[in-house]
Scaffold this motif. Structure first.
Motif, PDB file in Angstrom:
ATOM      1  N   THR B 663       0.774  -1.248   0.000  1.00 22.11           N
ATOM      2  CA  THR B 663       0.000   0.000   0.000  1.00 22.11           C
ATOM      3  C   THR B 663       0.807   1.301   0.000  1.00 22.11           C
ATOM      4  O   THR B 663       0.389   2.278  -0.620  1.00 22.11           O
ATOM      5  CB  THR B 663      -0.945   0.047   1.221  1.00 22.11           C
ATOM      6  OG1 THR B 663      -0.172  -0.110   2.411  1.00 22.11           O
ATOM      7  CG2 THR B 663      -1.995  -1.052   1.151  1.00 22.11           C
ATOM      8  N   MET B 726      -4.262  -7.125  -3.073  1.00 27.99           N
ATOM      9  CA  MET B 726      -4.537  -6.820  -4.494  1.00 27.99           C
ATOM     10  C   MET B 726      -5.863  -7.452  -4.927  1.00 27.99           C
ATOM     11  O   MET B 726      -6.659  -6.836  -5.645  1.00 27.99           O
ATOM     12  CB  MET B 726      -3.394  -7.351  -5.376  1.00 27.99           C
ATOM     13  CG  MET B 726      -2.081  -6.599  -5.181  1.00 27.99           C
ATOM     14  SD  MET B 726      -0.662  -7.536  -5.804  1.00 27.99           S
ATOM     15  CE  MET B 726      -0.585  -6.933  -7.498  1.00 27.99           C
ATOM     16  N   VAL B 729      -8.789  -5.600  -3.419  1.00 24.92           N
ATOM     17  CA  VAL B 729      -9.033  -4.340  -4.133  1.00 24.92           C
ATOM     18  C   VAL B 729      -9.802  -4.620  -5.428  1.00 24.92           C
ATOM     19  O   VAL B 729     -10.720  -3.891  -5.797  1.00 24.92           O
ATOM     20  CB  VAL B 729      -7.701  -3.602  -4.409  1.00 24.92           C
ATOM     21  CG1 VAL B 729      -7.913  -2.419  -5.347  1.00 24.92           C
ATOM     22  CG2 VAL B 729      -7.071  -3.133  -3.090  1.00 24.92           C
ATOM     23  N   TYR B 730      -9.453  -5.712  -6.104  1.00 30.96           N
ATOM     24  CA  TYR B 730     -10.195  -6.092  -7.311  1.00 30.96           C
ATOM     25  C   TYR B 730     -11.655  -6.383  -6.963  1.00 30.96           C
ATOM     26  O   TYR B 730     -12.584  -5.979  -7.672  1.00 30.96           O
ATOM     27  CB  TYR B 730      -9.551  -7.312  -7.975  1.00 30.96           C
ATOM     28  CG  TYR B 730     -10.277  -7.720  -9.240  1.00 30.96           C
ATOM     29  CD1 TYR B 730     -10.031  -7.058 -10.445  1.00 30.96           C
ATOM     30  CD2 TYR B 730     -11.234  -8.728  -9.222  1.00 30.96           C
ATOM     31  CE1 TYR B 730     -10.710  -7.392 -11.599  1.00 30.96           C
ATOM     32  CE2 TYR B 730     -11.922  -9.081 -10.379  1.00 30.96           C
ATOM     33  CZ  TYR B 730     -11.669  -8.401 -11.565  1.00 30.96           C
ATOM     34  OH  TYR B 730     -12.352  -8.734 -12.704  1.00 30.96           O
ATOM     35  N   PHE B 737      -4.957  -4.268 -10.504  1.00 32.42           N
ATOM     36  CA  PHE B 737      -3.709  -3.499 -10.486  1.00 32.42           C
ATOM     37  C   PHE B 737      -2.541  -4.414 -10.816  1.00 32.42           C
ATOM     38  O   PHE B 737      -2.436  -5.521 -10.284  1.00 32.42           O
ATOM     39  CB  PHE B 737      -3.502  -2.840  -9.126  1.00 32.42           C
ATOM     40  CG  PHE B 737      -4.369  -1.633  -8.928  1.00 32.42           C
ATOM     41  CD1 PHE B 737      -3.948  -0.388  -9.365  1.00 32.42           C
ATOM     42  CD2 PHE B 737      -5.613  -1.757  -8.338  1.00 32.42           C
ATOM     43  CE1 PHE B 737      -4.759   0.733  -9.203  1.00 32.42           C
ATOM     44  CE2 PHE B 737      -6.426  -0.647  -8.170  1.00 32.42           C
ATOM     45  CZ  PHE B 737      -6.003   0.602  -8.597  1.00 32.42           C
ATOM     46  N   LEU B 740       2.573  -2.245  -7.914  1.00 34.86           N
ATOM     47  CA  LEU B 740       2.514  -1.890  -6.495  1.00 34.86           C
ATOM     48  C   LEU B 740       3.468  -0.728  -6.238  1.00 34.86           C
ATOM     49  O   LEU B 740       4.378  -0.511  -7.017  1.00 34.86           O
ATOM     50  CB  LEU B 740       2.914  -3.099  -5.632  1.00 34.86           C
ATOM     51  CG  LEU B 740       1.936  -4.287  -5.601  1.00 34.86           C
ATOM     52  CD1 LEU B 740       2.505  -5.415  -4.732  1.00 34.86           C
ATOM     53  CD2 LEU B 740       0.570  -3.858  -5.061  1.00 34.86           C
ATOM     54  N   LEU B 742      -0.128   0.081  -3.936  1.00 32.30           N
ATOM     55  CA  LEU B 742      -1.441   0.652  -4.226  1.00 32.30           C
ATOM     56  C   LEU B 742      -1.614   1.911  -3.380  1.00 32.30           C
ATOM     57  O   LEU B 742      -2.455   1.984  -2.494  1.00 32.30           O
ATOM     58  CB  LEU B 742      -2.539  -0.370  -3.926  1.00 32.30           C
ATOM     59  CG  LEU B 742      -2.407  -1.695  -4.692  1.00 32.30           C
ATOM     60  CD1 LEU B 742      -3.506  -2.657  -4.305  1.00 32.30           C
ATOM     61  CD2 LEU B 742      -2.405  -1.444  -6.197  1.00 32.30           C
ATOM     62  N   ASN B 743      -0.753   2.878  -3.693  1.00 32.27           N
ATOM     63  CA  ASN B 743      -0.823   4.130  -2.933  1.00 32.27           C
ATOM     64  C   ASN B 743      -1.992   4.969  -3.445  1.00 32.27           C
ATOM     65  O   ASN B 743      -2.604   4.668  -4.471  1.00 32.27           O
ATOM     66  CB  ASN B 743       0.505   4.891  -2.994  1.00 32.27           C
ATOM     67  CG  ASN B 743       0.954   5.153  -4.417  1.00 32.27           C
ATOM     68  OD1 ASN B 743       0.131   5.380  -5.287  1.00 32.27           O
ATOM     69  ND2 ASN B 743       2.244   5.111  -4.659  1.00 32.27           N
ATOM     70  N   ARG B 746      -1.975   6.200  -7.153  1.00 34.58           N
ATOM     71  CA  ARG B 746      -2.187   5.166  -8.174  1.00 34.58           C
ATOM     72  C   ARG B 746      -3.661   4.728  -8.195  1.00 34.58           C
ATOM     73  O   ARG B 746      -4.255   4.567  -9.262  1.00 34.58           O
ATOM     74  CB  ARG B 746      -1.256   3.983  -7.900  1.00 34.58           C
ATOM     75  CG  ARG B 746      -1.427   2.842  -8.878  1.00 34.58           C
ATOM     76  CD  ARG B 746      -0.254   1.875  -8.859  1.00 34.58           C
ATOM     77  NE  ARG B 746       0.942   2.509  -9.377  1.00 34.58           N
ATOM     78  CZ  ARG B 746       2.115   2.558  -8.755  1.00 34.58           C
ATOM     79  NH1 ARG B 746       2.242   1.976  -7.599  1.00 34.58           N
ATOM     80  NH2 ARG B 746       3.140   3.170  -9.289  1.00 34.58           N
ATOM     81  N   VAL B 747      -4.221   4.533  -7.020  1.00 36.47           N
ATOM     82  CA  VAL B 747      -5.604   4.045  -6.949  1.00 36.47           C
ATOM     83  C   VAL B 747      -6.568   5.134  -7.425  1.00 36.47           C
ATOM     84  O   VAL B 747      -7.502   4.871  -8.190  1.00 36.47           O
ATOM     85  CB  VAL B 747      -5.940   3.586  -5.508  1.00 36.47           C
ATOM     86  CG1 VAL B 747      -7.400   3.163  -5.402  1.00 36.47           C
ATOM     87  CG2 VAL B 747      -5.025   2.437  -5.088  1.00 36.47           C
TER      88      VAL B 747
END
Lengths: 158, 758
Positions: B663, B726, B729-730, B737, B740, B742-743, B746-747
């Protein structure tokens, strides 16, 4: 030019000369040989050098030694006697909150400052109380549990 | 079992909670000097001229060392590259100082002075003229013909050591048999160990020609051998030891990464005074080994019913400027990546590539974290494409005991299916896709990831263990073993193993460790091996010691040795439970008759797979892109949990490291190759305030190769955590994604892109 300051350290009256640029961590470790306070970053970012000044947890690497004139300073060495541990220390051991141990003195001092003010903290208050203390070993799980348990033990004993 | 399996209090805990425990930063020797290191400001350059005249003239400066007056011997700071197994050639690409600097932070010179301040001042007086060279920071670009070679290489432009190839049946046939194929290339970040105590060393070269080095190393014996080779001093004249405590490791201390030990030793040899070097946090960030960033390509094929048919895996990792562990890491990436599922056709190709960035080396998970971040994402992609539940798909394909696999040792135990089922129950897997929040701007998701790992480094590097248990005259015992205590609790758990065998209270056993003068060779504390591997030697030593005692007792009491045992510190007749003598008394009487009992264990331990299933629940803020990891359930097959509380601690810490990797944590470089995150304030570690709830679940199996059934656990908390996040998040966003961490940035961008498309 060195200057003489007086303050209370772990209950003992100190009368000592310090240099103008000297930080408190250097006074504690280099001059007074109290090595329980750890140095992790020297920039106030990791909390390993946390001590308590007049009831407040602070990073001793950011405090000029001159500033503690007239203050009450507590370091990890002040918490226990050779025969008796502080409930926080006991609780850290029992809960398995110690791994490499480098962050532990600073974290315990942050926790003590919190419990001195808030004897029965919430989980969120414990988290915020040690949010300035980085631990890379434990994931904080057992540290938080140890602090909450110690709080209970201290409250029950009052 | 009486002591094994119990969460006894750690033997080092009182010293650590009172602050009495000594770390290297805490102690000094009489007449000690302070060492400081001059580092390259350029990412790639030749040193045309270096002049230390002014620095040497500064009062208080005792020595200035550069490439002109230090040994030119080449070495590798990594322990395992120094001990490559027969037929693999070590990559020796480092010197104490070189006239060629290869990354920002590379060591150029060092000063010893009477104070840290004077040493710092002297660094500024060293004049260095550089001839700048073209630099390259991305591993794919560094292989191209236009890139400048950073070191001479055999296998291809800027490829250190050997390319790793693992072939397991014909991969093309596997894809021919596949009805569904998914594939993707994942870009993985550079993570930093960020252990609380920085790299440090205190060296003392004495008048008799002995060299003593107090070090933060995880591997005192290999570090001794590296120093011996560099300085041409006999192994027997060098002592490397921990102070005794070490402020974390996580891989960065396997050997002497960032060279504090050789530099302190060189300064001490030059001045004949003790010299202490403690790196600043910034030096630790920019100069000591990181995790390998890079690219992992995965292609997975399955039959319509979900049976995996083919897995093609490729890893191209960023080695940074020196080899360190850059040959072994892509090896473990492939070996562990192919070991989780029973797939009839598999293929791995992997290597590292030199670039002008901080060297990458060993870091908890060691290539496996990179492998599983990609593979476990692909398995979820496959599940979605097949319309099969991601958990069921895994249960269908995971390796079982006796299945053929690519590793050179058998899978003799697995509790992975149980880990998956138990973890699923605790996260509430059946609610996947159904957890909703009251806040319309937030979405929740659940995901999972599984993995295996090693419990040891055999047979991938030289790997053997020794332990000596010496009975003291009062019946207490001293256990000497070469693995250090870096925080994992080995001082406690190894004593538990010995006490179990010897039938005595665990408090009777004191452990001496992390000191080459007090212990025979041990490769060290790494590869999740400390308890598993050193444990086998401790077990053997304890068994021998017990045999010695009982044989002596058998002669004494005229009874067959098979009928005797030590139970609760008393020598007893097994059958009648008849007491012959208290062990203390027996040992004292033996002492009076000129006999001391010593048990020696010498083992070449095997290897065994620990298994992990992690489940993550996350919440995404659609307006900011911030991911909150709410909960991680980490179910682990650890074999026998010798000390469950210590096992939980290892898992919990590893999990949070994986959360950081997924993250927030990342070392990025600017266009000149300078780290943009070189301190805690700009390298975002998770704190207590932002950690998820972590539930460590221990699933016990018994592995026949491990000491009393135990397997490794040191690294495994990290490996499947990023993939679980990950996949969660999907589940929340429907966005896969491939990069990495997932900051937030980026998100947020990905959410915006999706919204624009809709």
């Amino acid at each position: 030019m060195k200057r003489r300051i007086t303050f209370i350290l772990n209950g003992e009256k100190m009368d000592i000369e310090v240099s103008p640029g000297q930080m408190l961590i250097s006074l504690i470790k280099d001059d007074l040989h109290l090595h329980g306070t750890k140095k992790g970053c020297a920039r106030g970012e990791c909390g390993a050098c946390t001590v308590i000044i007049d009831g407040k947890a602070v990073n001793s690497c950011l405090i000029p030694a001159l500033k503690v004139q007239g203050s009450i300073v507590e370091t990890i060495e002040g918490l226990s006697t050779p025969t008796r541990l502080h409930p926080l220390q006991q609780s850290f051991i029992e809960n398995g909150a110690v791994q490499c141990g480098y962050c532990i003195p600073g974290t315990i001092m942050s926790a003590k400052a919190l419990l001195d003010k808030k004897p029965c903290p919430t989980v969120a208050e414990v988290k915020m109380g040690i949010a300035g203390n980085i631990c890379r070993c434990t994931g904080y799980v057992k540290i938080e549990k140890a602090i909450l348990e110690a709080a209970q033990i201290i409250s029950n004993s009052i | 079992m009486k002591i094994v399996g119990r969460s006894v209090e750690r033997t080092d805990a009182v010293a650590k909670v009172t602050g009495a425990g000594m770390f290297i930063t805490d102690f000094s020797l009489p007449g000690m000097l302070f060492g400081k290191t001059l580092r390259s400001p350029h990412s790639h350059a030749r040193i045309v001229n270096i002049d230390s005249t002014k620095a040497l003239a500064l009062p208080g400066v005792k020595a200035v060392l550069t490439h002109e007056n230090t040994p030119r011997k080449r070495f590798n700071t990594s322990a395992t590259m120094t001990f490559t197994v027969p037929n693999t050639k070590p990559v020796l690409d480092q010197r104490i100082f070189d006239d060629h600097v290869r990354y920002v932070g590379d060591e150029v010179a060092a000063v010893a002075a009477v104070s840290e301040e004077i040493a710092e001042q002297a660094l500024k007086l060293i004049q260095v003229d550089y001839e700048l060279l073209p630099a390259v920071y991305d591993p794919l670009l560094a292989m191209e013909s236009a890139a400048l070679p950073i070191h001479p290489c055999r296998e291809g432009k800027n490829i250190p050591g050997n390319i790793v190839r693992i072939l397991y049946n014909d991969i093309d046939k596997g894809f021919e048999k596949s009805d569904v194929i998914v594939e993707g290339t994942f870009k993985l970040p550079v993570q930093k160990q960020a252990q609380l105590e920085t790299q440090a060393a205190l060296a003392n070269a004495d008048a008799n020609g002995n060299l003593t080095v107090w070090s933060t190393t995880q591997t005192p014996h290999p570090t001794k051998i590296i120093l011996s080779a560099v300085f041409g001093i006999a192994n027997s004249k060098i002592r490397v030891l921990n102070p005794p405590y070490v402020g974390g490791g996580f891989g960065v201390r396997i050997g002497c990464s960032a060279k504090a030990e050789p530099i302190a030793a060189a300064l001490s040899l030059a001045t004949r005074k003790p010299v202490k070097i403690v790196y600043s946090r910034e030096e630790d960030f920019i100069a000591s080994d990181t995790r390998h960033g890079g690219y992992v390509f995965v292609r997975l094929g399955a039959a319509r019913d979900g049976t995996f048919q083919a897995l093609e895996l490729k890893g191209i990792l960023n080695a940074g400027a020196y080899c360190s562990f850059s040959v072994e890491t892509p090896g473990v990436l492939g070996a562990m990546g192919l070991a989780v599922y029973c797939i009839p056709h598999a293929n791995y190709y992997g290597h590292s590539v030199y670039t002008n960035t901080t060297p990458a080396g060993a870091f908890r998970g060691f290539g496996n974290t990179q492998a599983m971040s990609a593979i476990e994402s692909a398995v979820d992609m496959m599940a979605a494409k097949l319309g099969i539940d991601a958990l069921e798909l895994r249960l269908k394909n995971i390796i079982k005991v006796g299945d053929p696999w690519c590793l050179p040792y058998p899978c003799q135990s697995t509790g992975l299916a149980e880990c998956i089922k138990e973890g699923a129950k605790r996260i509430g897997w059946e609610e996947r896709g159904k957890r909703i929040t009251n806040d319309p701007h937030k979405r929740r998701g659940i995901g999972m990831g599984v993995s295996t790992h090693v419990s040891n480094s055999w047979p991938f590097c030289v790997d053997y263990d020794n332990a000596i248990i010496t009975m003291q005259q009062d019946g207490s015992m001293q256990l000497a073993v070469g693995v250090p205590e870096i925080g994992c609790g080995s001082a406690t758990t190894l004593a538990q193993l010995a006490a179990e065998i010897l039938g005595v209270s665990f408090k009777r056993i004191s452990v001496v460790q992390g000191d080459t003068a007090a212990t025979p060779f041990d490769i060290g504390s790494h590869a999740s091996r400390t308890l598993y591997a050193a444990g086998t030697a401790v077990l053997a030593a304890a068994q021998q010691l017990k045999r010695e005692i009982l044989q002596y007792a058998a002669e004494e009491y005229h009874i067959s040795v098979e009928k005797l045992d030590i139970i609760d510190g008393v020598i007893k007749d097994i059958k009648s439970e008849g007491v012959f003598v208290e062990l203390n008394e027996f040992v004292w009487q033996a002492h009076l008759r000129n006999r001391q009992f010593i048990g020696i264990g010498q083992t070449v331990p095997g290897n065994a797979p620990p298994w992990q299933a992690h489940f993550a629940e996350i919440e995404v803020d659609l307006t900011t892109g911030k991911i909150d990891v709410l909960k991680i359930v980490a179910a682990h097959d650890v074999g026998k949990a010798v000390n469950p509380q210590i096992v939980e601690g290892q898992i919990e810490g590893g999990v949070l490291m994986g959360v950081g990797y997924a993250t927030t944590e990342e070392i990025r470089y600017d266009t000149k190759g300078r780290q943009q995150s070189y301190n805690y304030h700009n390298y975002m570690l998770p704190t207590a305030a932002d950690r998820p709830e972590i539930e460590a679940v221990i699933i016990e199996t018994c592995d026949p190769s491990g000491p009393l059934g135990a397997k490794g656990v040191g690294e495994t908390g990290t490996t499947p955590t990023p993939a679980a996040i990950m996949n969660a998040v999907y589940d929340a966003l429907g966005i896969r994604f491939m990069e990495l961490p997932l900051n937030q940035e980026r998100v947020y961008r990905a959410i915006k892109r999706l919204e624009e498309r809709v």
